[in-house]
Scaffold this active site. Structure first.
Site, short mmCIF file in Angstrom:
data_model
loop_
_atom_site.label_atom_id
_atom_site.label_comp_id
_atom_site.label_asym_id
_atom_site.label_seq_id
_atom_site.Cartn_x
_atom_site.Cartn_y
_atom_site.Cartn_z
N ARG A 72 0.84 -1.21 0.00
CA ARG A 72 0.00 0.00 0.00
C ARG A 72 0.87 1.25 0.00
NH1 ARG A 72 -4.09 -0.64 4.77
NH2 ARG A 72 -4.66 1.46 4.10
N ASN A 105 -8.42 8.63 6.53
CA ASN A 105 -7.45 8.08 5.58
C ASN A 105 -6.04 8.18 6.14
OD1 ASN A 105 -9.68 7.77 4.04
ND2 ASN A 105 -9.25 9.47 2.65
N ASP A 107 -3.43 7.76 3.97
CA ASP A 107 -2.62 7.78 2.74
C ASP A 107 -1.85 9.08 2.50
OD1 ASP A 107 -4.58 9.61 1.78
OD2 ASP A 107 -5.67 8.04 0.70
N HIS A 122 -7.04 7.92 12.11
CA HIS A 122 -6.63 6.50 12.00
C HIS A 122 -5.14 6.34 11.75
CE1 HIS A 122 -11.00 4.96 11.10
NE2 HIS A 122 -10.79 5.28 12.36
N CYS A 138 15.84 -0.90 21.63
CA CYS A 138 15.05 -0.70 20.41
C CYS A 138 15.10 0.75 19.95
CB CYS A 138 13.59 -1.06 20.66
SG CYS A 138 13.30 -2.71 21.29
N CYS A 151 14.22 -5.46 15.98
CA CYS A 151 15.37 -5.13 16.82
C CYS A 151 16.25 -6.39 16.89
CB CYS A 151 14.91 -4.72 18.22
SG CYS A 151 16.29 -4.48 19.36
N CYS A 154 16.48 -7.73 20.85
CA CYS A 154 15.39 -8.35 21.62
C CYS A 154 14.28 -8.94 20.75
CB CYS A 154 14.79 -7.34 22.60
SG CYS A 154 13.83 -6.06 21.80
N THR A 192 -17.10 8.30 2.90
CA THR A 192 -17.01 7.28 3.96
C THR A 192 -18.31 6.50 4.05
OG1 THR A 192 -16.61 6.84 6.31
CG2 THR A 192 -17.62 8.96 5.79
N ASN A 217 -21.53 11.27 -1.41
CA ASN A 217 -21.20 9.86 -1.64
C ASN A 217 -22.00 9.38 -2.85
OD1 ASN A 217 -20.87 6.95 -1.29
ND2 ASN A 217 -20.31 7.41 0.83
#
Ligand code: OAD
Length: 245
Positions: A72, A105, A107, A122, A138, A151, A154, A192, A217
């Site tokens: 993606r 989104n 992106d 998100h 780490c 890592c 660990c 959406t 939409n």
């Protein structure tokens, strides 16, 4: 009929001192980015969300899930913001402080179009973070290449910085989105399905606080019942018409 509605909503845009916009995957569809729930073309027609968008799915098949996010990420290199993203950014530039953009989104296309202050509820497809609480060993930049990178000391693994099902949304970002929903006079909900909460609840919060809500939409969404007006069409067509300076 739709022409009349379009004129009415244009009037609402002009009147509103504060507009909140909630976008979803459909806004990027015309850039060539698949949505999640569209039949045939949506990601969830091809994969199970439980496998690809949960911590359990990642722990069960880290390589498969990591590679899907890598795919993606690579897809995004070949696509560009469309007229819908650009219309939102142009409105923000022409009317500073009047439009708050909330997106589900990950992106980055709104930001690439020039939008500012985007509330990414998100997360971010291009960010990485550790799967488990990092120990002193780490360091993100030291992660050893692999699928996923990890890592060396660990074994902790990197994971994409997106919000998976069952996870908390980034608190400060979501609180800012809630404030925008409660303070706005108009909320535009574009691209959406309105099926994922708490993000979808922002439209209902805006309505409850007295804002007008408009859904953009091409197909029915689960937020149509919360809308004062539903505009049937794509975001790359309708957003420029609604937001023209
Ligand atoms: P969905 O895939 O659920 O919904 C996409 C919506 O966009 C549908 O209602 C389509 O009808 C509409 N659509 C398709 N093409 C469009 C276009 N050109 N213009 C306008 N609308 C169009 O995507 P979201 O609602 O964004 O979460 O999904 C919400 C969340 O579910 C995503 O953020 C993701 C997903 O699982 C996570 O990954 C946590």
């Amino acid at each position: 009929m739709q022409e009349d509605r379009l004129d009415t909503v244009r009037g609402w845009v002009q009147e509103a001192r504060h507009i909140a916009v909630l976008t979803g995957a459909g806004v990027s569809a015309e850039s060539g980015v698949p949505t999640f729930r569209d039949a045939q073309t949506g990601y969830w027609a091809q994969f199970r969300a439980e496998d690809m968008a949960t911590e359990e799915g990642f722990r069960a098949h880290p390589e498969r899930v990591w590679n899907w996010y890598q795919h993606r990420r690579q897809l995004m290199e070949g696509v560009a913001p469309n007229a819908g993203h650009l219309a939102l950014a142009a409105f923000q530039a022409a009317h500073p402080g009047r439009l708050t953009l909330i997106t589900q989104n990950v992106d980055g296309l709104h930001q690439r179009a020039g939008s500012t202050g985007v509330l990414c509820v998100h997360g971010d497809l291009f960010a990485n973070r550790w799967l488990d609480t990092p120990r002193n060993c780490c360091h993100i930049d030291d992660a050893v290449a692999g699928s996923p990178p990890h890592c060396d000391r660990c074994g902790n693994r990197l994971r994409p910085g997106v919000v998976w099902f069952g996870e908390m949304l980034p608190l400060a970002v979501f609180e800012a989105a809630e404030r925008a929903a409660q303070d706005c006079e108009l909320m535009l909900v574009a691209g959406t399905a309105g099926a994922v909460y708490p993000a979808a609840g922002l439209a209902r919060q805006a309505r409850a606080a007295g804002a007008r809500v408009v859904v953009v939409n091409p197909a029915p969404s689960e937020l149509d019942d919360a809308a004062d007006a539903v505009l049937r069409g794509t975001s790359a067509t309708l957003l420029p018409q609604l937001l023209q300076a």
